[in-house]
Design a protein around this motif. Structure first.
Motif, mmCIF file in Angstrom:
data_model
loop_
_atom_site.group_PDB
_atom_site.id
_atom_site.type_symbol
_atom_site.label_atom_id
_atom_site.label_comp_id
_atom_site.label_asym_id
_atom_site.label_seq_id
_atom_site.Cartn_x
_atom_site.Cartn_y
_atom_site.Cartn_z
ATOM 1 N N UNK A 1 32.809 89.678 32.708
ATOM 2 C CA UNK A 1 34.002 89.230 33.416
ATOM 3 C C UNK A 1 35.014 88.518 32.511
ATOM 4 N N UNK A 2 34.740 88.495 31.206
ATOM 5 C CA UNK A 2 35.631 87.861 30.226
ATOM 6 C C UNK A 2 35.941 86.427 30.641
ATOM 7 N N UNK A 3 34.894 85.672 30.916
ATOM 8 C CA UNK A 3 35.035 84.269 31.307
ATOM 9 C C UNK A 3 34.274 83.385 30.329
ATOM 10 N N UNK A 4 34.781 82.172 30.087
ATOM 11 C CA UNK A 4 34.073 81.267 29.191
ATOM 12 C C UNK A 4 32.944 80.537 29.912
ATOM 13 N N UNK A 5 32.075 79.923 29.165
ATOM 14 C CA UNK A 5 31.157 78.923 29.706
ATOM 15 C C UNK A 5 30.827 77.948 28.589
ATOM 16 N N UNK A 6 30.394 76.764 28.988
ATOM 17 C CA UNK A 6 30.109 75.722 28.008
ATOM 18 C C UNK A 6 28.627 75.390 27.999
ATOM 19 N N UNK A 7 28.141 75.027 26.828
ATOM 20 C CA UNK A 7 26.766 74.574 26.643
ATOM 21 C C UNK A 7 26.800 73.150 26.081
ATOM 22 N N UNK B 1 20.894 61.280 37.012
ATOM 23 C CA UNK B 1 22.315 61.041 36.784
ATOM 24 C C UNK B 1 23.030 62.302 36.315
ATOM 25 N N UNK B 2 22.333 63.146 35.554
ATOM 26 C CA UNK B 2 22.939 64.406 35.130
ATOM 27 C C UNK B 2 23.162 65.331 36.322
ATOM 28 N N UNK B 3 22.173 65.417 37.195
ATOM 29 C CA UNK B 3 22.313 66.263 38.381
ATOM 30 C C UNK B 3 23.443 65.742 39.263
ATOM 31 N N UNK B 4 23.511 64.433 39.448
ATOM 32 C CA UNK B 4 24.574 63.841 40.266
ATOM 33 C C UNK B 4 25.952 64.087 39.671
ATOM 34 N N UNK B 5 26.030 64.203 38.348
ATOM 35 C CA UNK B 5 27.316 64.344 37.688
ATOM 36 C C UNK B 5 27.774 65.767 37.468
ATOM 37 N N UNK B 6 26.975 66.750 37.899
ATOM 38 C CA UNK B 6 27.333 68.150 37.682
ATOM 39 C C UNK B 6 27.542 68.866 39.010
ATOM 40 N N UNK C 1 14.710 70.467 27.920
ATOM 41 C CA UNK C 1 14.257 71.505 26.995
ATOM 42 C C UNK C 1 13.358 70.957 25.897
ATOM 43 N N UNK C 2 13.090 69.668 25.923
ATOM 44 C CA UNK C 2 12.189 69.059 24.953
ATOM 45 C C UNK C 2 11.810 67.675 25.433
ATOM 46 N N UNK C 3 11.195 66.874 24.569
ATOM 47 C CA UNK C 3 10.743 65.553 24.978
ATOM 48 C C UNK C 3 11.830 64.719 25.623
ATOM 49 N N UNK C 4 12.902 64.428 24.869
ATOM 50 C CA UNK C 4 14.017 63.661 25.426
ATOM 51 C C UNK C 4 15.314 64.453 25.315
ATOM 52 N N UNK C 5 15.202 65.773 25.217
ATOM 53 C CA UNK C 5 16.362 66.648 25.079
ATOM 54 C C UNK C 5 16.668 67.351 26.390
ATOM 55 N N UNK C 6 17.954 67.363 26.752
ATOM 56 C CA UNK C 6 18.418 68.044 27.946
ATOM 57 C C UNK C 6 19.528 69.008 27.580
ATOM 58 N N UNK C 7 19.665 70.049 28.376
ATOM 59 C CA UNK C 7 20.743 71.019 28.192
ATOM 60 C C UNK C 7 21.489 71.189 29.504
ATOM 61 N N UNK C 8 22.799 71.372 29.405
ATOM 62 C CA UNK C 8 23.641 71.654 30.566
ATOM 63 C C UNK C 8 24.341 72.987 30.321
ATOM 64 N N UNK C 9 24.268 73.882 31.290
ATOM 65 C CA UNK C 9 25.028 75.128 31.255
ATOM 66 C C UNK C 9 26.119 75.028 32.312
ATOM 67 N N UNK C 10 27.358 75.253 31.894
ATOM 68 C CA UNK C 10 28.517 75.046 32.769
ATOM 69 C C UNK C 10 29.294 76.347 32.913
ATOM 70 N N UNK C 11 29.021 77.154 33.939
ATOM 71 C CA UNK C 11 29.728 78.431 34.110
ATOM 72 C C UNK C 11 31.233 78.228 34.316
ATOM 73 N N UNK C 12 31.992 79.224 33.852
ATOM 74 C CA UNK C 12 33.450 79.243 34.023
ATOM 75 C C UNK C 12 34.094 77.939 33.545
ATOM 76 N N UNK D 1 33.629 69.164 27.296
ATOM 77 C CA UNK D 1 33.746 67.832 26.694
ATOM 78 C C UNK D 1 33.959 66.762 27.761
ATOM 79 N N UNK D 2 34.786 67.067 28.775
ATOM 80 C CA UNK D 2 35.017 66.090 29.855
ATOM 81 C C UNK D 2 33.732 65.806 30.606
ATOM 82 N N UNK D 3 32.987 66.844 30.916
ATOM 83 C CA UNK D 3 31.735 66.652 31.656
ATOM 84 C C UNK D 3 30.725 65.882 30.813
ATOM 85 N N UNK D 4 30.605 66.226 29.541
ATOM 86 C CA UNK D 4 29.660 65.527 28.660
ATOM 87 C C UNK D 4 30.017 64.050 28.552
ATOM 88 N N UNK D 5 31.301 63.745 28.443
ATOM 89 C CA UNK D 5 31.734 62.349 28.366
ATOM 90 C C UNK D 5 31.450 61.619 29.683
#
Length: 346
Positions: free
Chosen positions: A203-209, A239-244, A253-264, A271-275
């Motif tokens: 669909x030629x759309x971006x996403x952020x990791x 807090x991550x779930x509440x903020x997304x 994805x690891x001991x104290x590592x988390x990943x966020x996938x942000x479609x479209x 950057x705004x969401x991460x901040x």
């Protein structure tokens, strides 16, 4: 006497039985199961109309999810209302006419219910799931005890398949969920990342990791113990779930590592969401096991297609940004650099 298979057009009945067998074998497809058992039951007993109602979770209402014959395609009933609602309330078979206290059909149930009706509660394991209701026999006769027995046999088969479907879903959920925090795990993250790349290309759309981890997490464990560390991870995940958004993915994805996938979502949005997440973690101390913990996170953000066209490239780009954030003191967000994850130039 009920209308049995021999009284039906042979091809129609064989088709219904074949569809029922296929649906019950597909243990994860509940809509197909309920629709198939309704159709087979109605054809077997010669019903003019039929409806399968499911209990709406957290309410005292039923919603029709399948219909047959002259039944309406959509309908809702309160538990206790009409033939189907009474079966849901009592947990027993309800018929019209009835030998006990008479039951009146609801106005939204098929009008053929005035001639005769039968409703059976349907369970998944020990839990109520819904009601299968048939209305009006094509020969004008009421539903007999033999009809009820036949219908009960068909419903029991459906109940076994429904229970298997819930067990299948539970096992699949557990295999894709982090047992400590309740968010998704590495396996699910990898599957979603591949899906997101395919969708973005199509669909030629971006996403952020966004990749994050806790700053000086070992110090939390050393000073306060692993239970406190576990509690901090659970609170960060919350807090991550509440903020997304609902469409976003939060994964450990690891001991104290988390990943966020942000479609479209492009790089600026990532950057705004991460901040936003960084602030949610840093601004309010964690209360864990009666201990107040001041916890911070660092984050690296990459976007498709700016920083990579594969999962490996995007992870490397976000990871390089994450470690740059940590090297610069932590509690900060950095974006990936163009040219790949190993580019440390400015």
């Amino acid at each position: 006497m009920g209308v049995m298979a021999g009284d039906l057009p042979a091809a129609e009945f064989r088709r219904a039985l074949r569809r029922l067998g296929d649906a019950l074998a597909a243990t994860h497809d509940r809509p197909a199961m309920t629709s198939a058992v309704l159709e087979t039951s109605a054809l077997t007993l010669g019903a003019r109309a039929g409806m399968f109602f499911e209990l709406i979770a957290g309410t005292d209402r039923l919603r029709a999810t399948a219909s047959f014959g002259d039944a309406p395609e959509t309908c809702q009933l309160a538990v206790g209302q009409g033939v189907a609602g009474t079966a849901a309330l009592t947990g027993k078979v309800v018929t019209i006419p009835s030998e006990g206290e008479p039951v009146a059909p609801a106005w939204s149930e098929p009008r053929s219910a005035e001639v005769g009706a039968v409703a059976l509660p349907v369970h998944s394991g020990r839990h109520p799931f819904g009601v299968l209701a048939l209305y009006g026999r094509s020969d004008g006769e009421p539903f007999s005890d033999d009809d009820v027995d036949t219908l009960s046999t068909l419903v029991r088969q459906a109940e076994t398949a429904l229970e298997n479907s819930f067990l299948y879903e539970e096992a699949r959920h557990l295999s894709l969920t982090d047992g400590l925090t309740g968010v998704r795990n590495w396996r699910h993250f990898e599957l979603r990342l591949a899906d997101e790349i395919s969708r973005a290309v199509r669909f030629t759309e971006p996403f952020a990791l966004v990749l994050t981890d806790l700053d000086k997490f070992k110090l939390v464990n050393d000073l306060h113990g692993h239970e406190a560390g576990h509690g901090a991870l659970v609170e960060i995940a919350r807090r991550m779930v509440d903020g997304t958004r609902e469409v976003d993915l939060v994964a450990r994805i690891g001991g104290d590592e988390f990943a966020l996938l942000l479609p479209r979502t492009g790089l600026a949005g990532g950057l705004r969401l991460a901040e936003k997440i960084r602030q949610k973690v840093a601004d309010e101390p964690f209360d864990v096991e009666g201990i107040s913990l001041n916890v911070t996170i660092s984050a690296g953000v990459a976007a498709f297609p700016d920083h990579g066209s594969s999962g490996k490239e995007l992870r490397a780009a976000a990871d390089a940004a994450l470690y740059r954030a940590k090297d610069e003191g932590g509690n900060r967000v950095e974006h990936a650099r163009h040219g790949g994850g190993n580019d440390t130039g400015s």
